[in-house]
Design an enzyme around this catalytic site. Structure first.
Site, short mmCIF file in Angstrom:
data_model
loop_
_atom_site.label_atom_id
_atom_site.label_comp_id
_atom_site.label_asym_id
_atom_site.label_seq_id
_atom_site.Cartn_x
_atom_site.Cartn_y
_atom_site.Cartn_z
CE1 TYR A 166 -3.32 2.92 0.65
CE2 TYR A 166 -1.89 3.48 2.51
CZ TYR A 166 -2.92 3.80 1.64
OH TYR A 166 -3.55 5.02 1.76
CG HIS B 118 -3.46 14.23 -0.06
ND1 HIS B 118 -3.69 13.69 -1.30
CD2 HIS B 118 -3.81 13.27 0.83
CE1 HIS B 118 -4.15 12.46 -1.18
NE2 HIS B 118 -4.24 12.18 0.11
CG ASN C 50 -0.42 8.28 6.36
OD1 ASN C 50 -1.54 8.79 6.43
ND2 ASN C 50 -0.18 7.18 5.67
CE1 TYR D 254 -19.40 25.64 48.90
CE2 TYR D 254 -20.21 24.74 46.83
CZ TYR D 254 -20.27 24.81 48.21
OH TYR D 254 -21.17 24.05 48.89
NE ARG E 182 -16.09 26.78 52.07
CZ ARG E 182 -17.33 26.28 52.21
NH1 ARG E 182 -17.49 25.01 52.51
NH2 ARG E 182 -18.38 27.05 52.03
CG PHE F 272 -3.14 6.95 9.92
CD1 PHE F 272 -4.49 6.90 10.21
CD2 PHE F 272 -2.62 6.03 9.04
CE1 PHE F 272 -5.31 5.97 9.62
CE2 PHE F 272 -3.44 5.08 8.43
CZ PHE F 272 -4.80 5.05 8.72
CD GLU G 42 -8.99 8.58 4.85
OE1 GLU G 42 -9.45 9.73 4.98
OE2 GLU G 42 -7.95 8.34 4.21
#
Length: 512
Positions: free
Chosen positions: A56, A86, A198, A283, A286, A332, A417
């Site tokens: 791959y 990309h 990646n 609060y 405290r 990834f 994906e």
């Protein structure tokens, strides 16, 4: 000219190393041992190409195109087109510090020899960092699935002489920036484009940058809150060590100890110790050990996640040189750091939440027993009225931003994906929350200093007096109304620089 070095070797990068990298801008160098590891991984990929094995991203397409075989003669073109296609990010450029971190973490990732790249690929990033070539990386476009594909592609563009980069104060093309720095564009070999793209380095960079600020901010918040406690005539009883030990949380113990150290010699605290008409404070005073302490404990968890991530390998597929195997997996996926970044945002939102409540107490004369809105001529003056409103606005904005991004997912890449982390969103939101929280704490510091001045002639502790005096050199006492926003900005810079923390530590008080 670099006078200091950061060597990338087999040892882990620590957060101290990262802080050193950000503040000192050292030159980066690869240890010879890691070069050996890189070469071993590359030799495996080289053999795969020579034997035309199906692997791959090496001899196949990507994502949904994983079943499409690519001819061995086209491996270079495959990697180049991967980078080009990309690089689809959008939005304003990431801050330079975050892009530098992204490059550093990618160097660390590739240097471990699991990615199959040549040493030249890693050295291209090293040289770009050393020459201060900062790729233009848009902030938006990653879903944290196969890591941060779009941001890392924009970084990779400059490596191959494409895209844009900042160099010597100018925005240039990637080719121009490389040329001016005396570097040549890189021609990618098999798997190298995929190895660069990646990974979770954009999430890591933004998350670690935020984390470093948060770790300093929580200590600064203790100093500021101690000043508020004094100004509001709060009791230290709730900070007794026996109370904290009964619950066992380490952060709670540390915070209470910090307050006892900061206020150990406070005349203000002593002035009402025996005759204090308030048995229990609100609060937001405290429960400071419980709230600030829980935030500390949460940061310890976040720190562990990011330290593991920056030293781990988030490439795919991974090359195991000893056996010659190349295995596809999912390292990834950004889920670990997405969840941690969301948690970081929640922690910082809570720090602002409780800070704003202390500010509000200082506005209300029935609670503070001081002049309303910390101004002695109320009516003619509005004092800190709208400063508290600004703090309230930021706190409410934080509540929206603190909604976890990691609970969302949207399928991408034709359902290949089908579950994504949204980690990039989580990390960006965390940074926004921290910036808002810095301003809220700055407003609390302004109000606490005003309150301490109004308590005169009774004085605060030596430590808080030192902070007050340093702050007054930047922001004077509010005797009558003036333009407020410059004071807020000066106070914010005082907090961002961690001046309250540094002043206290210079007095020999070590905060945990």
């Amino acid at each position: 000219m670099h006078n200091k070095k950061l060597i990338i070797g087999r040892q882990d990068l620590t957060l101290d190393d990262v802080q050193f990298f950000l503040t000192e801008n050292p030159s980066i160098a690869l240890d010879e041992e890691v070069k050996t590891s890189i070469n071993a991984g590359h030799n495996v990929i080289k053999e795969i190409v020579e034997k035309d094995r199906v692997v791959y991203g090496v001899t196949t397409g990507f994502g949904k195109f994983a079943d499409v075989r690519i001819d061995g003669q086209q491996t270079r073109e495959l990697q180049r087109r991967l980078i080009l296609s990309h690089a689809a990010g959008t939005g304003d450029p990431m801050p330079a510090e975050i892009v530098r971190l992204m490059m550093l973490f990618k160097i660390k990732n590739l240097s471990q020899g699991f990615s199959g790249v040549r040493v030249q690929v890693v050295e291209q990033l090293v040289n770009m960092l050393n020459e201060n070539i900062i790729p233009v990386v848009p902030q938006k476009g990653s879903v944290g699935a196969s890591g941060d594909l779009a941001p890392l592609a924009h970084m990779a563009l400059v490596m191959i002489g494409e895209g844009e980069a900042f160099y010597q104060g100018k925005r240039l093309t990637g080719a121009q920036a490389l040329q001016k720095a005396g570097l040549k564009p890189l021609q990618l070999e098999a798997k190298e484009g995929l190895a660069i793209l990646n990974g979770t380095q954009a999430i890591q960079a933004c998350g670690v940058f935020s984390l470093l600020q948060a770790r300093e901010l929580v200590k600064t918040a203790d100093v500021i809150a101690a000043m508020s406690l004094e100004g509001l005539l709060g009791t230290l009883t709730a900070f007794d060590e026996r109370i904290q030990k009964a619950r066992r949380h380490p952060g709670q113990l540390h915070v209470a100890r910090n307050f006892r150290s900061i206020l150990a010699d406070s005349p203000i605290v002593e002035s009402h110790k025996q005759s204090d008409h308030r048995v229990q404070d609100a609060y937001s005073l405290r429960c400071i050990p419980q709230v600030h302490g829980a935030i500390r404990d949460g940061l310890d968890y976040v720190t562990g996640v990011f330290e593991r991530e920056i030293n781990g390998v988030t490439d795919n597929p991974l090359v195991f040189a000893e056996s010659g195997e190349v295995l596809s997996g999912g390292n990834f996926h950004g889920e670990p750091v997405a969840l941690a970044a969301d948690y970081l945002g929640i922690l910082m939102a809570e720090l602002a939440n409780i800070s704003e409540r202390r500010i509000e107490h200082m506005m209300d004369p029935t609670m503070s027993e001081m002049a309303g809105f910390l101004t002695e001529e109320g009516g003619l003056n509005s004092g800190f009225m709208i400063a508290q409103v600004t703090a309230a606005a930021l706190v409410s904005e934080n509540k929206v931003l603190a909604h976890p991004a990691s609970v969302d997912s949207i399928p991408t890449s034709a359902n290949k994906e089908d579950h994504v982390s949204m980690g990039a969103h989580a990390a960006r939101k965390a940074l926004q929350i921290i910036e808002n929280t810095q301003t809220v704490l700055a407003i609390e510091l302004m109000c606490a200093c005003q309150g301490l001045d109004l308590r005169k002639p009774v004085l605060p502790s030596k430590a808080t007096m030192a902070v007050l005096q340093a702050f007054r050199q930047q922001v004077p006492f509010w005797d009558k109304d003036r333009v407020m926003y410059p004071d807020i900005e000066k106070a914010r810079q005082f907090v961002v620089a961690a001046r309250p923390l540094k002043i206290v530590e210079q007095m020999g008080i070590e905060l945990q």
